[in-house]
Design a protein around this motif. Structure first.
Motif, PDB file in Angstrom:
ATOM      1  N   VAL A 176       0.772  -1.217  -0.137  1.00 22.47           N
ATOM      2  CA  VAL A 176       0.030   0.037   0.055  1.00 22.47           C
ATOM      3  C   VAL A 176       0.890   1.368   0.042  1.00 22.47           C
ATOM      4  O   VAL A 176       1.888   1.385   1.051  1.00 22.47           O
ATOM      5  N   GLY A 177       0.673   2.094  -0.829  1.00 23.94           N
ATOM      6  CA  GLY A 177       1.467   3.565  -0.682  1.00 23.94           C
ATOM      7  C   GLY A 177       2.633   3.286  -1.678  1.00 23.94           C
ATOM      8  O   GLY A 177       3.128   4.504  -2.122  1.00 23.94           O
ATOM      9  N   GLU A 178       2.906   2.239  -2.283  1.00 21.32           N
ATOM     10  CA  GLU A 178       4.256   2.048  -3.130  1.00 21.32           C
ATOM     11  C   GLU A 178       3.692   2.453  -4.519  1.00 21.32           C
ATOM     12  O   GLU A 178       2.843   1.632  -5.156  1.00 21.32           O
ATOM     13  N   LYS A 179       4.507   3.114  -5.416  1.00 25.53           N
ATOM     14  CA  LYS A 179       4.545   3.409  -6.978  1.00 25.53           C
ATOM     15  C   LYS A 179       4.711   2.276  -7.462  1.00 25.53           C
ATOM     16  O   LYS A 179       5.983   1.666  -7.188  1.00 25.53           O
ATOM     17  N   ASN A 180       4.138   1.500  -8.371  1.00 27.75           N
ATOM     18  CA  ASN A 180       4.475   0.534  -9.265  1.00 27.75           C
ATOM     19  C   ASN A 180       4.286   0.973 -10.739  1.00 27.75           C
ATOM     20  O   ASN A 180       3.115   1.542 -10.992  1.00 27.75           O
ATOM     21  N   ILE A 181       5.111   0.257 -11.491  1.00 27.78           N
ATOM     22  CA  ILE A 181       4.987   0.472 -12.970  1.00 27.78           C
ATOM     23  C   ILE A 181       4.234  -0.936 -13.524  1.00 27.78           C
ATOM     24  O   ILE A 181       4.438  -1.766 -13.214  1.00 27.78           O
ATOM     25  N   ILE A 182       3.228  -0.363 -14.360  1.00 26.97           N
ATOM     26  CA  ILE A 182       2.474  -1.928 -15.077  1.00 26.97           C
ATOM     27  C   ILE A 182       3.344  -2.240 -15.962  1.00 26.97           C
ATOM     28  O   ILE A 182       3.790  -1.527 -16.875  1.00 26.97           O
ATOM     29  N   LYS A 183       3.616  -3.568 -15.767  1.00 27.78           N
ATOM     30  CA  LYS A 183       4.378  -4.375 -16.956  1.00 27.78           C
ATOM     31  C   LYS A 183       3.601  -5.235 -17.733  1.00 27.78           C
ATOM     32  O   LYS A 183       4.020  -5.496 -18.821  1.00 27.78           O
ATOM     33  N   HIS A 184       2.132  -5.564 -17.517  1.00 26.53           N
ATOM     34  CA  HIS A 184       1.523  -6.466 -18.352  1.00 26.53           C
ATOM     35  C   HIS A 184       0.040  -6.275 -17.887  1.00 26.53           C
ATOM     36  O   HIS A 184      -0.110  -6.461 -16.678  1.00 26.53           O
ATOM     37  N   ILE A 185      -0.754  -6.480 -18.799  1.00 20.74           N
ATOM     38  CA  ILE A 185      -2.379  -6.620 -18.474  1.00 20.74           C
ATOM     39  C   ILE A 185      -2.851  -7.838 -19.093  1.00 20.74           C
ATOM     40  O   ILE A 185      -2.731  -7.916 -20.212  1.00 20.74           O
ATOM     41  N   GLY A 186      -3.440  -8.616 -18.336  1.00 22.06           N
ATOM     42  CA  GLY A 186      -4.005 -10.132 -18.763  1.00 22.06           C
ATOM     43  C   GLY A 186      -5.333  -9.921 -19.154  1.00 22.06           C
ATOM     44  O   GLY A 186      -6.025  -8.746 -18.746  1.00 22.06           O
ATOM     45  N   GLY A 232       2.676   2.757 -17.312  1.00 20.42           N
ATOM     46  CA  GLY A 232       2.036   3.651 -16.476  1.00 20.42           C
ATOM     47  C   GLY A 232       2.109   3.186 -14.990  1.00 20.42           C
ATOM     48  O   GLY A 232       2.613   2.076 -14.800  1.00 20.42           O
ATOM     49  N   GLU A 233       1.992   4.211 -14.227  1.00 22.67           N
ATOM     50  CA  GLU A 233       2.181   4.073 -12.673  1.00 22.67           C
ATOM     51  C   GLU A 233       0.977   3.805 -12.193  1.00 22.67           C
ATOM     52  O   GLU A 233      -0.336   4.396 -12.447  1.00 22.67           O
ATOM     53  N   ALA A 234       0.980   2.953 -11.174  1.00 21.22           N
ATOM     54  CA  ALA A 234      -0.290   2.649 -10.207  1.00 21.22           C
ATOM     55  C   ALA A 234       0.059   2.431  -8.678  1.00 21.22           C
ATOM     56  O   ALA A 234       0.994   1.759  -8.408  1.00 21.22           O
ATOM     57  N   THR A 235      -0.749   3.047  -7.911  1.00 23.95           N
ATOM     58  CA  THR A 235      -0.391   2.954  -6.515  1.00 23.95           C
ATOM     59  C   THR A 235      -1.511   2.253  -5.790  1.00 23.95           C
ATOM     60  O   THR A 235      -2.590   2.975  -5.955  1.00 23.95           O
ATOM     61  N   LEU A 236      -1.373   1.424  -5.190  1.00 19.54           N
ATOM     62  CA  LEU A 236      -2.462   0.707  -4.344  1.00 19.54           C
ATOM     63  C   LEU A 236      -2.783   1.605  -3.124  1.00 19.54           C
ATOM     64  O   LEU A 236      -1.802   1.859  -2.299  1.00 19.54           O
TER      65      LEU A 236
END
Length: 70
Positions: free
Chosen positions: A9-19, A37-41
């Motif tokens: 939670v709160g950590e920025k993540n880069i989207i690598k794949h969408i299934g 893109g960036e996604a943060t939970l």
């Protein structure tokens, strides 16, 4: 790579794949989930997750969030 549901939670993540099916991919793309893109939970509750993507908070089901790999 791991599903977005396992991210901290709160950590920025880069989207690598969408299934998922082409319809699911298009739906997630329309919500702002694109590879690179960036996604943060933000939070996970009651089978749904709230994600900050493109400076907007979006609620998606846990099932959908598991298709987003970071």
């Amino acid at each position: 790579m791991m599903p977005l549901t396992l991210a901290d939670v709160g950590e920025k993540n880069i989207i690598k794949h969408i299934g998922g099916s082409p319809e699911v991919k298009k739906h997630l793309e329309n919500l702002g989930f694109v590879v690179g893109g960036e996604a943060t939970l933000i939070t996970s509750m009651a089978g749904n997750v709230i994600v900050n993507v493109k400076e907007t908070r979006v609620a998606v089901s846990r099932e959908m969030a598991q298709k987003i790999m970071v």
